[in-house]
Design a protein around this motif. Structure first.
Motif, short mmCIF file in Angstrom:
data_model
loop_
_atom_site.label_atom_id
_atom_site.label_comp_id
_atom_site.label_asym_id
_atom_site.label_seq_id
_atom_site.Cartn_x
_atom_site.Cartn_y
_atom_site.Cartn_z
N ARG A 46 0.86 -1.18 0.00
CA ARG A 46 0.00 0.00 0.00
C ARG A 46 0.89 1.23 0.00
O ARG A 46 1.83 1.33 0.77
CB ARG A 46 -0.93 -0.02 1.19
N GLY A 47 0.60 2.13 -0.92
CA GLY A 47 1.44 3.30 -1.15
C GLY A 47 2.04 3.25 -2.54
O GLY A 47 2.32 4.28 -3.13
N ASN A 48 2.21 2.05 -3.08
CA ASN A 48 2.68 1.90 -4.45
C ASN A 48 1.45 2.02 -5.36
O ASN A 48 1.02 1.07 -5.99
CB ASN A 48 3.37 0.55 -4.63
N ALA A 49 0.88 3.22 -5.37
CA ALA A 49 -0.43 3.46 -5.97
C ALA A 49 -0.52 3.04 -7.43
O ALA A 49 -1.54 2.51 -7.87
CB ALA A 49 -0.82 4.93 -5.83
N ASN A 50 0.54 3.24 -8.21
CA ASN A 50 0.51 2.85 -9.62
C ASN A 50 1.02 1.44 -9.85
O ASN A 50 1.12 0.99 -10.98
CB ASN A 50 1.26 3.85 -10.49
N ASP A 51 1.37 0.72 -8.76
CA ASP A 51 1.74 -0.69 -8.81
C ASP A 51 2.87 -0.96 -9.80
O ASP A 51 2.83 -1.89 -10.59
CB ASP A 51 0.50 -1.53 -9.15
N ASP A 52 3.93 -0.12 -9.71
CA ASP A 52 5.03 -0.22 -10.68
C ASP A 52 6.35 -0.68 -10.07
O ASP A 52 7.41 -0.41 -10.62
CB ASP A 52 5.23 1.11 -11.40
N TYR A 53 6.33 -1.35 -8.91
CA TYR A 53 7.51 -1.85 -8.23
C TYR A 53 8.32 -0.77 -7.51
O TYR A 53 9.33 -1.07 -6.90
CB TYR A 53 8.48 -2.59 -9.18
N THR A 54 7.91 0.51 -7.59
CA THR A 54 8.67 1.59 -6.99
C THR A 54 7.72 2.53 -6.26
O THR A 54 6.70 2.93 -6.81
CB THR A 54 9.43 2.39 -8.07
N ILE A 55 8.07 2.88 -5.05
CA ILE A 55 7.29 3.88 -4.31
C ILE A 55 8.04 5.20 -4.45
O ILE A 55 9.18 5.33 -3.99
CB ILE A 55 7.13 3.47 -2.84
N ASP A 56 7.38 6.15 -5.13
CA ASP A 56 8.04 7.41 -5.44
C ASP A 56 7.03 8.54 -5.59
O ASP A 56 5.85 8.39 -5.23
CB ASP A 56 8.89 7.26 -6.70
N GLY A 57 7.48 9.65 -6.13
CA GLY A 57 6.63 10.83 -6.32
C GLY A 57 5.43 10.59 -7.22
O GLY A 57 4.40 11.26 -7.07
N LYS A 58 5.54 9.65 -8.15
CA LYS A 58 4.40 9.33 -9.02
C LYS A 58 3.24 8.79 -8.18
O LYS A 58 2.08 9.09 -8.44
CB LYS A 58 4.80 8.32 -10.09
N ASP A 59 3.57 8.00 -7.17
CA ASP A 59 2.54 7.46 -6.28
C ASP A 59 1.92 8.58 -5.45
O ASP A 59 0.71 8.62 -5.24
CB ASP A 59 3.13 6.38 -5.38
N LEU A 60 2.75 9.51 -5.00
CA LEU A 60 2.27 10.65 -4.22
C LEU A 60 1.30 11.49 -5.06
O LEU A 60 0.27 11.95 -4.55
CB LEU A 60 3.44 11.49 -3.73
N ASP A 61 1.63 11.67 -6.34
CA ASP A 61 0.73 12.40 -7.24
C ASP A 61 -0.64 11.71 -7.33
O ASP A 61 -1.68 12.38 -7.31
CB ASP A 61 1.34 12.52 -8.64
N ILE A 62 -0.63 10.39 -7.43
CA ILE A 62 -1.89 9.65 -7.52
C ILE A 62 -2.68 9.78 -6.23
O ILE A 62 -3.90 10.02 -6.26
CB ILE A 62 -1.63 8.17 -7.88
N VAL A 63 -2.02 9.65 -5.09
CA VAL A 63 -2.72 9.80 -3.80
C VAL A 63 -3.34 11.19 -3.71
O VAL A 63 -4.52 11.34 -3.32
CB VAL A 63 -1.75 9.53 -2.62
N ASN A 64 -2.60 12.23 -4.10
CA ASN A 64 -3.15 13.59 -4.08
C ASN A 64 -4.31 13.74 -5.06
O ASN A 64 -5.28 14.43 -4.77
CB ASN A 64 -2.05 14.61 -4.37
N ASP A 65 -4.24 13.06 -6.21
CA ASP A 65 -5.34 13.10 -7.17
C ASP A 65 -6.59 12.41 -6.62
O ASP A 65 -7.71 12.84 -6.87
CB ASP A 65 -4.93 12.46 -8.50
N VAL A 66 -6.40 11.33 -5.88
CA VAL A 66 -7.55 10.65 -5.26
C VAL A 66 -8.17 11.56 -4.21
O VAL A 66 -9.40 11.69 -4.14
CB VAL A 66 -7.14 9.28 -4.65
N ILE A 67 -7.35 12.24 -3.43
CA ILE A 67 -7.86 13.18 -2.43
C ILE A 67 -8.62 14.32 -3.12
O ILE A 67 -9.70 14.72 -2.67
CB ILE A 67 -6.71 13.74 -1.56
N ALA A 68 -8.07 14.80 -4.24
CA ALA A 68 -8.71 15.90 -4.98
C ALA A 68 -9.95 15.47 -5.75
O ALA A 68 -10.74 16.31 -6.18
CB ALA A 68 -7.69 16.53 -5.94
N GLY A 69 -10.12 14.15 -5.93
CA GLY A 69 -11.30 13.66 -6.64
C GLY A 69 -11.13 13.50 -8.14
O GLY A 69 -12.08 13.16 -8.84
N THR A 70 -9.92 13.73 -8.65
CA THR A 70 -9.69 13.55 -10.09
C THR A 70 -9.39 12.09 -10.44
O THR A 70 -9.44 11.73 -11.61
CB THR A 70 -8.54 14.45 -10.59
N LYS A 71 -9.08 11.29 -9.43
CA LYS A 71 -8.92 9.85 -9.58
C LYS A 71 -9.68 9.20 -8.45
O LYS A 71 -10.00 9.85 -7.45
CB LYS A 71 -7.44 9.44 -9.55
#
Length: 182
Positions: A46-71
């Motif tokens: 959990r935290g590897n939002a894009n499920d790409d083997y790496t936890i990084d800023g791309k995952d943080l962007d997705i989490v923020n997008d889910v909070i914002a309601g765009t994802k």
């Protein structure tokens, strides 16, 4: 000469048929009507939002997008970093700790329980005193620089790659199905 040419044409035709059949199998719908369903077999954290083997800023962007309601959480279930059913600032904070590899961080790992049902378990980062379950977990443990924390193992199939484990950890003398050491 004509026989050789006929044989070559036949061979090319066979290769073409095999290629077309292979493409049909790959591109055709599955039995349940879904197109090329992907099977996620990697360790899901959990935290590897894009499920790409790496936890990084791309995952943080997705989490923020889910909070914002765009994802949506339905699209990115691993965006629920702390496994509480909602995505909010607590998930952002925990994800930042994961990205920074902060010692003592609780990591939520999606796995199967004894009945084969999906569940989430908590582990504390970094892992210490681990026993990899079979060779399929020993190599990823080594890739994550975890060999120094392995205290026991069941079987060693890759003597060179697993030398750091087998030289310092206890051989439990079993297999993935049973531990024979009492």
């Amino acid at each position: 000469m004509e026989k050789k040419m006929t044989t070559m044409i036949a061979a090319v035709a066979v290769v073409a048929v095999v290629l077309v059949a292979g493409a049909f199998v790959i591109l055709n719908n599955d039995d349940d009507g879904t197109k090329n369903a992907a099977i996620a077999s990697q360790l899901q954290i959990r935290g590897n939002a894009n499920d790409d083997y790496t936890i990084d800023g791309k995952d943080l962007d997705i989490v923020n997008d889910v909070i914002a309601g765009t994802k949506t959480l339905a699209e990115y279930p691993l965006a629920d970093v702390n496994n509480d059913g909602v995505v909010n600032d607590a998930d952002v904070s925990l994800l930042k700790d994961l990205i920074d590899r902060k010692d003592g961080t609780t990591v939520y790992v999606v796995c199967l329980d004894r009945n084969g049902d999906s569940t989430t378990v908590q582990v504390t980062y970094p892992l210490r005193n681990v026993v990899p379950y079979g060779t399929n977990m020993q190599l990823p443990t080594l890739y994550a620089n975890g060999g120094q924390y392995v205290v026991g193992y069941f079987v060693s199939s890759y003597t060179t790659a697993e030398a750091s484990i087998s030289s310092t950890a206890m051989n439990l003398k079993g297999s993935q199905r049973s531990i024979s050491l009492t």
